[in-house]
Design a protein around this motif. Structure first.
Motif, PDB file in Angstrom:
ATOM      1  N   UNK A   1       0.744  -1.192   0.000  1.00 18.89           N
ATOM      2  CA  UNK A   1       0.000   0.000   0.000  1.00 18.89           C
ATOM      3  C   UNK A   1       0.792   1.269   0.000  1.00 18.89           C
ATOM      4  N   UNK A   2       2.067   1.308  -0.418  1.00 21.29           N
ATOM      5  CA  UNK A   2       2.810   2.567  -0.472  1.00 21.29           C
ATOM      6  C   UNK A   2       2.416   3.391  -1.678  1.00 21.29           C
ATOM      7  N   UNK A   3       2.929   4.597  -1.699  1.00 27.32           N
ATOM      8  CA  UNK A   3       2.662   5.477  -2.839  1.00 27.32           C
ATOM      9  C   UNK A   3       3.346   4.949  -4.085  1.00 27.32           C
ATOM     10  N   UNK A   4       2.739   5.183  -5.251  1.00 26.09           N
ATOM     11  CA  UNK A   4       3.436   4.820  -6.487  1.00 26.09           C
ATOM     12  C   UNK A   4       4.687   5.681  -6.653  1.00 26.09           C
ATOM     13  N   UNK A   5       5.707   5.100  -7.229  1.00 25.62           N
ATOM     14  CA  UNK A   5       6.953   5.832  -7.485  1.00 25.62           C
ATOM     15  C   UNK A   5       6.709   6.998  -8.438  1.00 25.62           C
ATOM     16  N   UNK A   6       5.963   6.761  -9.508  1.00 27.89           N
ATOM     17  CA  UNK A   6       5.742   7.728 -10.578  1.00 27.89           C
ATOM     18  C   UNK A   6       4.247   8.013 -10.688  1.00 27.89           C
ATOM     19  N   UNK A  36      13.403   9.229  -4.642  1.00 26.57           N
ATOM     20  CA  UNK A  36      14.466   9.433  -5.625  1.00 26.57           C
ATOM     21  C   UNK A  36      14.453   8.327  -6.672  1.00 26.57           C
ATOM     22  N   UNK A  37      14.764   8.718  -7.914  1.00 24.40           N
ATOM     23  CA  UNK A  37      14.748   7.739  -8.998  1.00 24.40           C
ATOM     24  C   UNK A  37      15.553   8.245 -10.181  1.00 24.40           C
ATOM     25  N   UNK A  38      15.928   7.310 -11.034  1.00 20.01           N
ATOM     26  CA  UNK A  38      16.512   7.602 -12.332  1.00 20.01           C
ATOM     27  C   UNK A  38      15.341   7.682 -13.313  1.00 20.01           C
ATOM     28  N   UNK A  39      15.228   8.796 -14.026  1.00 23.12           N
ATOM     29  CA  UNK A  39      14.096   9.014 -14.922  1.00 23.12           C
ATOM     30  C   UNK A  39      14.568   9.043 -16.371  1.00 23.12           C
ATOM     31  N   UNK A  40      13.836   8.318 -17.209  1.00 27.96           N
ATOM     32  CA  UNK A  40      14.069   8.352 -18.651  1.00 27.96           C
ATOM     33  C   UNK A  40      12.774   8.757 -19.333  1.00 27.96           C
ATOM     34  N   UNK A  41      12.915   9.565 -20.378  1.00 25.92           N
ATOM     35  CA  UNK A  41      11.779   9.936 -21.225  1.00 25.92           C
ATOM     36  C   UNK A  41      12.204   9.609 -22.649  1.00 25.92           C
ATOM     37  N   UNK A  42      11.428   8.734 -23.290  1.00 23.76           N
ATOM     38  CA  UNK A  42      11.813   8.319 -24.635  1.00 23.76           C
ATOM     39  C   UNK A  42      10.587   8.106 -25.511  1.00 23.76           C
ATOM     40  N   UNK A  43      10.872   7.988 -26.813  1.00 26.29           N
ATOM     41  CA  UNK A  43       9.841   7.870 -27.836  1.00 26.29           C
ATOM     42  C   UNK A  43      10.157   6.670 -28.708  1.00 26.29           C
ATOM     43  N   UNK A  44       9.169   5.817 -28.933  1.00 25.47           N
ATOM     44  CA  UNK A  44       9.316   4.670 -29.828  1.00 25.47           C
ATOM     45  C   UNK A  44       8.478   4.925 -31.072  1.00 25.47           C
ATOM     46  N   UNK A  45       9.104   4.755 -32.257  1.00 25.00           N
ATOM     47  CA  UNK A  45       8.343   4.940 -33.488  1.00 25.00           C
ATOM     48  C   UNK A  45       7.618   3.645 -33.840  1.00 25.00           C
ATOM     49  N   UNK A  46       6.881   3.664 -34.929  1.00 25.97           N
ATOM     50  CA  UNK A  46       6.055   2.511 -35.292  1.00 25.97           C
ATOM     51  C   UNK A  46       6.864   1.302 -35.747  1.00 25.97           C
ATOM     52  N   UNK A  47       8.162   1.500 -36.034  1.00 25.81           N
ATOM     53  CA  UNK A  47       9.004   0.366 -36.444  1.00 25.81           C
ATOM     54  C   UNK A  47       9.889  -0.142 -35.307  1.00 25.81           C
ATOM     55  N   UNK A  48       9.714   0.423 -34.098  1.00 23.22           N
ATOM     56  CA  UNK A  48      10.450  -0.066 -32.934  1.00 23.22           C
ATOM     57  C   UNK A  48      11.731   0.672 -32.610  1.00 23.22           C
ATOM     58  N   UNK A  49      12.053   1.718 -33.356  1.00 19.99           N
ATOM     59  CA  UNK A  49      13.238   2.508 -33.021  1.00 19.99           C
ATOM     60  C   UNK A  49      12.939   3.373 -31.803  1.00 19.99           C
ATOM     61  N   UNK A 103       7.176   7.403 -23.450  1.00 22.57           N
ATOM     62  CA  UNK A 103       7.270   6.710 -22.168  1.00 22.57           C
ATOM     63  C   UNK A 103       8.027   7.582 -21.188  1.00 22.57           C
ATOM     64  N   UNK A 104       7.469   7.745 -20.006  1.00 25.14           N
ATOM     65  CA  UNK A 104       8.187   8.318 -18.872  1.00 25.14           C
ATOM     66  C   UNK A 104       8.400   7.155 -17.930  1.00 25.14           C
ATOM     67  N   UNK A 105       9.659   6.871 -17.621  1.00 27.19           N
ATOM     68  CA  UNK A 105      10.033   5.693 -16.844  1.00 27.19           C
ATOM     69  C   UNK A 105      10.882   6.122 -15.654  1.00 27.19           C
ATOM     70  N   UNK A 106      10.586   5.575 -14.476  1.00 29.24           N
ATOM     71  CA  UNK A 106      11.361   5.880 -13.264  1.00 29.24           C
ATOM     72  C   UNK A 106      11.773   4.581 -12.598  1.00 29.24           C
ATOM     73  N   UNK A 107      13.042   4.525 -12.154  1.00 25.22           N
ATOM     74  CA  UNK A 107      13.564   3.363 -11.437  1.00 25.22           C
ATOM     75  C   UNK A 107      14.214   3.845 -10.157  1.00 25.22           C
ATOM     76  N   UNK A 108      13.761   3.298  -9.012  1.00 24.91           N
ATOM     77  CA  UNK A 108      14.325   3.726  -7.725  1.00 24.91           C
ATOM     78  C   UNK A 108      15.537   2.882  -7.348  1.00 24.91           C
TER      79      UNK A 108
END
Length: 130
Positions: A1-6, A36-49, A103-108
């Motif tokens: 029941x803790x708070x979500x990281x993101x 605290x977390x490492x945050x990545x923001x990325x974009x995937x195109x329709x071909x998986x790049x 995608x906004x991704x966070x890893x603690x």
């Protein structure tokens, strides 16, 4: 029941036209971190790049306000099929026109990873390299 990281992840627009005409060139990305977390923001195109806007950037927890960053279509450098450059490296580049999954991704520190995704359309982009 803790708070979500993101949490409270949002993109202010679903379409941008990054061409310096001052009309829909930029959007605002907002998010909250409960720890605290490492945050990545990325974009995937329709071909998986995958194209990174932010790649494992350390952030402390959000205290009073969410984190906010402006995105103008510029990501880490990439080359298109058939492109070859001698004497320089493409370090940053505007995304090509098309539909992307963001995608906004966070890893603690404990390795817990949370992601939020959505879609973004890039249109009328000025993608010419200088």
């Amino acid at each position: 029941g803790g708070k979500p990281l993101l949490s409270d992840v949002s993109f202010s627009k679903a379409l941008i036209t990054p061409n310096a005409d001052r009309d829909n060139d930029v959007l605002l990305i907002s998010f909250r971190l409960s720890r605290s977390a490492e945050v990545s923001i990325y974009f995937d195109d329709t071909t998986g790049n995958r194209y990174y806007f932010r790649n494992h950037v350390h952030h402390g927890p959000s205290v009073e306000r969410p984190y906010q960053v402006y995105f103008s279509g510029v990501v880490d450098g990439y080359t298109l099929p058939g492109e070859q450059f001698e004497g320089f490296t493409v370090e940053k580049r505007v995304l090509q026109d098309g539909s992307y999954t963001w995608t906004v991704e966070a890893t603690d520190a404990a390795g817990v990873t949370e992601r939020v995704t959505g879609t973004l359309t890039i249109a009328d982009a000025d993608t010419a390299l200088p």
